[in-house]
Design a protein around this motif. Sequence first.
Motif, PDB file in Angstrom:
ATOM      1  N   LEU A  90       0.831  -1.203   0.000  1.00 43.62           N
ATOM      2  CA  LEU A  90       0.000   0.000   0.000  1.00 43.62           C
ATOM      3  C   LEU A  90       0.870   1.258   0.000  1.00 43.62           C
ATOM      4  O   LEU A  90       0.579   2.235  -0.706  1.00 43.62           O
ATOM      5  CB  LEU A  90      -0.917  -0.015   1.226  1.00 43.62           C
ATOM      6  N   ALA A  91       1.949   1.250   0.782  1.00 41.49           N
ATOM      7  CA  ALA A  91       2.860   2.396   0.833  1.00 41.49           C
ATOM      8  C   ALA A  91       3.510   2.641  -0.520  1.00 41.49           C
ATOM      9  O   ALA A  91       3.667   3.793  -0.959  1.00 41.49           O
ATOM     10  CB  ALA A  91       3.921   2.162   1.905  1.00 41.49           C
ATOM     11  N   ARG A  92       3.887   1.573  -1.203  1.00 42.38           N
ATOM     12  CA  ARG A  92       4.474   1.720  -2.542  1.00 42.38           C
ATOM     13  C   ARG A  92       3.436   2.253  -3.522  1.00 42.38           C
ATOM     14  O   ARG A  92       3.740   3.112  -4.367  1.00 42.38           O
ATOM     15  CB  ARG A  92       4.992   0.362  -3.044  1.00 42.38           C
ATOM     16  N   HIS A  93       2.210   1.739  -3.410  1.00 36.88           N
ATOM     17  CA  HIS A  93       1.147   2.164  -4.320  1.00 36.88           C
ATOM     18  C   HIS A  93       0.890   3.666  -4.206  1.00 36.88           C
ATOM     19  O   HIS A  93       0.744   4.363  -5.217  1.00 36.88           O
ATOM     20  CB  HIS A  93      -0.125   1.380  -4.023  1.00 36.88           C
ATOM     21  N   PHE A  94       0.827   4.157  -2.975  1.00 37.77           N
ATOM     22  CA  PHE A  94       0.552   5.578  -2.753  1.00 37.77           C
ATOM     23  C   PHE A  94       1.808   6.441  -2.839  1.00 37.77           C
ATOM     24  O   PHE A  94       1.714   7.670  -2.818  1.00 37.77           O
ATOM     25  CB  PHE A  94      -0.103   5.788  -1.385  1.00 37.77           C
ATOM     26  N   ARG A  95       2.974   5.787  -2.885  1.00 37.94           N
ATOM     27  CA  ARG A  95       4.258   6.490  -2.936  1.00 37.94           C
ATOM     28  C   ARG A  95       4.403   7.446  -1.750  1.00 37.94           C
ATOM     29  O   ARG A  95       4.823   8.604  -1.902  1.00 37.94           O
ATOM     30  CB  ARG A  95       4.413   7.246  -4.262  1.00 37.94           C
ATOM     31  N   VAL A  96       4.065   6.956  -0.570  1.00 38.26           N
ATOM     32  CA  VAL A  96       4.155   7.797   0.624  1.00 38.26           C
ATOM     33  C   VAL A  96       5.616   8.013   1.009  1.00 38.26           C
ATOM     34  O   VAL A  96       6.499   7.225   0.653  1.00 38.26           O
ATOM     35  CB  VAL A  96       3.389   7.172   1.810  1.00 38.26           C
ATOM     36  N   ASP A  97       5.863   9.093   1.738  1.00 42.23           N
ATOM     37  CA  ASP A  97       7.218   9.374   2.199  1.00 42.23           C
ATOM     38  C   ASP A  97       7.653   8.392   3.285  1.00 42.23           C
ATOM     39  O   ASP A  97       8.838   8.091   3.420  1.00 42.23           O
ATOM     40  CB  ASP A  97       7.299  10.808   2.751  1.00 42.23           C
ATOM     41  N   LEU A  98       6.660   7.925   4.073  1.00 42.07           N
ATOM     42  CA  LEU A  98       7.004   7.061   5.200  1.00 42.07           C
ATOM     43  C   LEU A  98       5.855   6.120   5.527  1.00 42.07           C
ATOM     44  O   LEU A  98       4.698   6.536   5.589  1.00 42.07           O
ATOM     45  CB  LEU A  98       7.316   7.916   6.438  1.00 42.07           C
ATOM     46  N   LEU A  99       6.202   4.852   5.735  1.00 39.85           N
ATOM     47  CA  LEU A  99       5.303   3.883   6.349  1.00 39.85           C
ATOM     48  C   LEU A  99       5.837   3.613   7.744  1.00 39.85           C
ATOM     49  O   LEU A  99       7.027   3.314   7.906  1.00 39.85           O
ATOM     50  CB  LEU A  99       5.280   2.579   5.551  1.00 39.85           C
ATOM     51  N   GLU A 100       4.982   3.743   8.760  1.00 40.49           N
ATOM     52  CA  GLU A 100       5.427   3.488  10.134  1.00 40.49           C
ATOM     53  C   GLU A 100       4.413   2.595  10.834  1.00 40.49           C
ATOM     54  O   GLU A 100       3.241   2.947  10.965  1.00 40.49           O
ATOM     55  CB  GLU A 100       5.604   4.791  10.911  1.00 40.49           C
ATOM     56  N   LEU A 101       4.889   1.425  11.286  1.00 45.65           N
ATOM     57  CA  LEU A 101       4.065   0.480  12.024  1.00 45.65           C
ATOM     58  C   LEU A 101       4.526   0.487  13.478  1.00 45.65           C
ATOM     59  O   LEU A 101       5.673   0.118  13.779  1.00 45.65           O
ATOM     60  CB  LEU A 101       4.205  -0.927  11.428  1.00 45.65           C
ATOM     61  N   ARG A 102       3.642   0.894  14.379  1.00 45.00           N
ATOM     62  CA  ARG A 102       3.981   1.060  15.791  1.00 45.00           C
ATOM     63  C   ARG A 102       3.464  -0.144  16.578  1.00 45.00           C
ATOM     64  O   ARG A 102       2.267  -0.259  16.817  1.00 45.00           O
ATOM     65  CB  ARG A 102       3.387   2.373  16.316  1.00 45.00           C
ATOM     66  N   THR A 103       4.376  -1.012  16.974  1.00 47.82           N
ATOM     67  CA  THR A 103       3.986  -2.243  17.642  1.00 47.82           C
ATOM     68  C   THR A 103       4.503  -2.261  19.080  1.00 47.82           C
ATOM     69  O   THR A 103       5.387  -1.494  19.454  1.00 47.82           O
ATOM     70  CB  THR A 103       4.517  -3.477  16.892  1.00 47.82           C
ATOM     71  N   ARG A 104       3.939  -3.179  19.885  1.00 47.82           N
ATOM     72  CA  ARG A 104       4.354  -3.319  21.282  1.00 47.82           C
ATOM     73  C   ARG A 104       5.480  -4.341  21.460  1.00 47.82           C
ATOM     74  O   ARG A 104       6.034  -4.463  22.537  1.00 47.82           O
ATOM     75  CB  ARG A 104       3.149  -3.743  22.137  1.00 47.82           C
ATOM     76  N   GLY A 105       5.803  -5.059  20.414  1.00 52.35           N
ATOM     77  CA  GLY A 105       6.847  -6.069  20.497  1.00 52.35           C
ATOM     78  C   GLY A 105       7.502  -6.260  19.152  1.00 52.35           C
ATOM     79  O   GLY A 105       7.083  -5.683  18.143  1.00 52.35           O
ATOM     80  N   PRO A 106       8.562  -7.066  19.096  1.00 52.82           N
ATOM     81  CA  PRO A 106       9.281  -7.267  17.839  1.00 52.82           C
ATOM     82  C   PRO A 106       8.430  -7.972  16.794  1.00 52.82           C
ATOM     83  O   PRO A 106       7.597  -8.814  17.114  1.00 52.82           O
ATOM     84  CB  PRO A 106      10.482  -8.132  18.257  1.00 52.82           C
ATOM     85  N   VAL A 107       8.639  -7.587  15.551  1.00 48.83           N
ATOM     86  CA  VAL A 107       7.917  -8.155  14.412  1.00 48.83           C
ATOM     87  C   VAL A 107       8.941  -8.556  13.353  1.00 48.83           C
ATOM     88  O   VAL A 107       9.863  -7.782  13.044  1.00 48.83           O
ATOM     89  CB  VAL A 107       6.916  -7.130  13.820  1.00 48.83           C
ATOM     90  N   ARG A 114       9.450   2.271   6.833  1.00 54.24           N
ATOM     91  CA  ARG A 114       9.916   2.174   5.453  1.00 54.24           C
ATOM     92  C   ARG A 114       9.760   3.551   4.855  1.00 54.24           C
ATOM     93  O   ARG A 114       8.653   4.101   4.836  1.00 54.24           O
ATOM     94  CB  ARG A 114       9.093   1.174   4.645  1.00 54.24           C
ATOM     95  N   SER A 115      10.856   4.147   4.408  1.00 53.87           N
ATOM     96  CA  SER A 115      10.783   5.524   3.922  1.00 53.87           C
ATOM     97  C   SER A 115      11.552   5.684   2.624  1.00 53.87           C
ATOM     98  O   SER A 115      12.423   4.880   2.285  1.00 53.87           O
ATOM     99  CB  SER A 115      11.346   6.494   4.973  1.00 53.87           C
ATOM    100  N   VAL A 116      11.215   6.741   1.928  1.00 52.69           N
ATOM    101  CA  VAL A 116      11.937   7.108   0.721  1.00 52.69           C
ATOM    102  C   VAL A 116      13.340   7.534   1.140  1.00 52.69           C
ATOM    103  O   VAL A 116      13.510   8.422   1.967  1.00 52.69           O
ATOM    104  CB  VAL A 116      11.220   8.258  -0.014  1.00 52.69           C
ATOM    105  N   GLY A 117      14.338   6.888   0.607  1.00 50.33           N
ATOM    106  CA  GLY A 117      15.707   7.207   0.988  1.00 50.33           C
ATOM    107  C   GLY A 117      16.102   6.646   2.336  1.00 50.33           C
ATOM    108  O   GLY A 117      17.197   6.904   2.818  1.00 50.33           O
ATOM    109  N   ASN A 118      15.184   5.926   2.989  1.00 51.53           N
ATOM    110  CA  ASN A 118      15.460   5.266   4.271  1.00 51.53           C
ATOM    111  C   ASN A 118      15.864   6.258   5.364  1.00 51.53           C
ATOM    112  O   ASN A 118      16.618   5.933   6.272  1.00 51.53           O
ATOM    113  CB  ASN A 118      16.556   4.213   4.127  1.00 51.53           C
ATOM    114  N   GLY A 119      15.344   7.493   5.297  1.00 50.22           N
ATOM    115  CA  GLY A 119      15.751   8.468   6.311  1.00 50.22           C
ATOM    116  C   GLY A 119      14.635   9.316   6.869  1.00 50.22           C
ATOM    117  O   GLY A 119      14.844  10.072   7.817  1.00 50.22           O
ATOM    118  N   ALA A 120      13.441   9.209   6.325  1.00 45.69           N
ATOM    119  CA  ALA A 120      12.347  10.070   6.761  1.00 45.69           C
ATOM    120  C   ALA A 120      11.768   9.584   8.083  1.00 45.69           C
ATOM    121  O   ALA A 120      11.800   8.411   8.409  1.00 45.69           O
ATOM    122  CB  ALA A 120      11.249  10.113   5.701  1.00 45.69           C
TER     123      ALA A 120
END
Length: 340
Positions: free
Chosen positions: A102-119, A297-303
Amino acid sequence: MISVAPLDGSLSVWDAFAAAVPGSTFCHLSGWRAVMEDVLGHECFYAIACDDAGAWRGLLPLVRVRSALFGDYLVSLPFLNSGGPVGTPDAVATLVEHATTLARHFRVDLLELRTRGPVESGLRLSQRKLTVRLELPLAAEDLWRAFDPKLRSQIRRPQRDGLVARFGPDQVDAFYDVFARNMRSLGTPVLPRAFFTRLATTFAGLIVFGAVYRSGQPVAAGCGFVWRDEFEMTWASSLRVHSRSAPNMLLYWSFMERAATAGLRTFNFGRSTPGSGPHEFKRRWGSRDEPLWWYDRSVGNGATTPSPQDPALAWGPRLWKRLPLGLATALGPSIVRYLP
């Protein structure tokens, strides 16, 4: 095989699954979708992971936050500390893949998944935030005795000055008045009052509002959520002009006392920036740091999501502090909705 489907009208089924699945939080409840859409105007993508028999195996709420000034983000869940994928390992992996697609489809600057434990995922782990938690004893009296003498003295100070704490749904306005004034003092736009009044009705059985008063006027306030055996202080503020009486000490103690009396086992102070003033304040209660497992997951891996601490945005807080309170409160909601 796991497949992904969007949430339709099955809100009660979603909430029942969220309440039962390990690792879930109040951030996973379906009510947040209407809050994000109706109050803040964001587009939501709530995904269900199902097996071949159609049984639910996982879920993931996603919210798209985008503006021309701050960027385009896909976050689970904005303004909160959790909300990332939960469920069986294969369901979580499928949901992470779905979010990435979905993030690639929308070409968002950043995908951020906020979890309570490791994934398990190919996403980058962000360690810019942490949470602070305190285990609660069976009785509030035992918690009080566990505090060191200096901490007990700091709590008694506002009590000696005649400050008192009150709790209940009728404290929403008191909370917001303190919150808005404090955010302006910090140079940060404030969420709209409608956001919190909506939370008070949507999550009436889970959300707790409290305020500390001096001579009938609120000087510190907070709100947070009960989930299973934990209370999380999600937003809290105090007015600097009253800092000599330390109303924030009475505020936090009153919330802790209330949580322990209710039989809750953990007091969660919410998220902090490591080494910041708020982080040090939370540590003094005898609590412990725990990582927040946020995956990016971000564009340029820095956002990252925009923050007042970002040097590129340093002009914002300096300007905001100079605004009259009424103007800052009026303009804040139109800006802060894009600062997840």
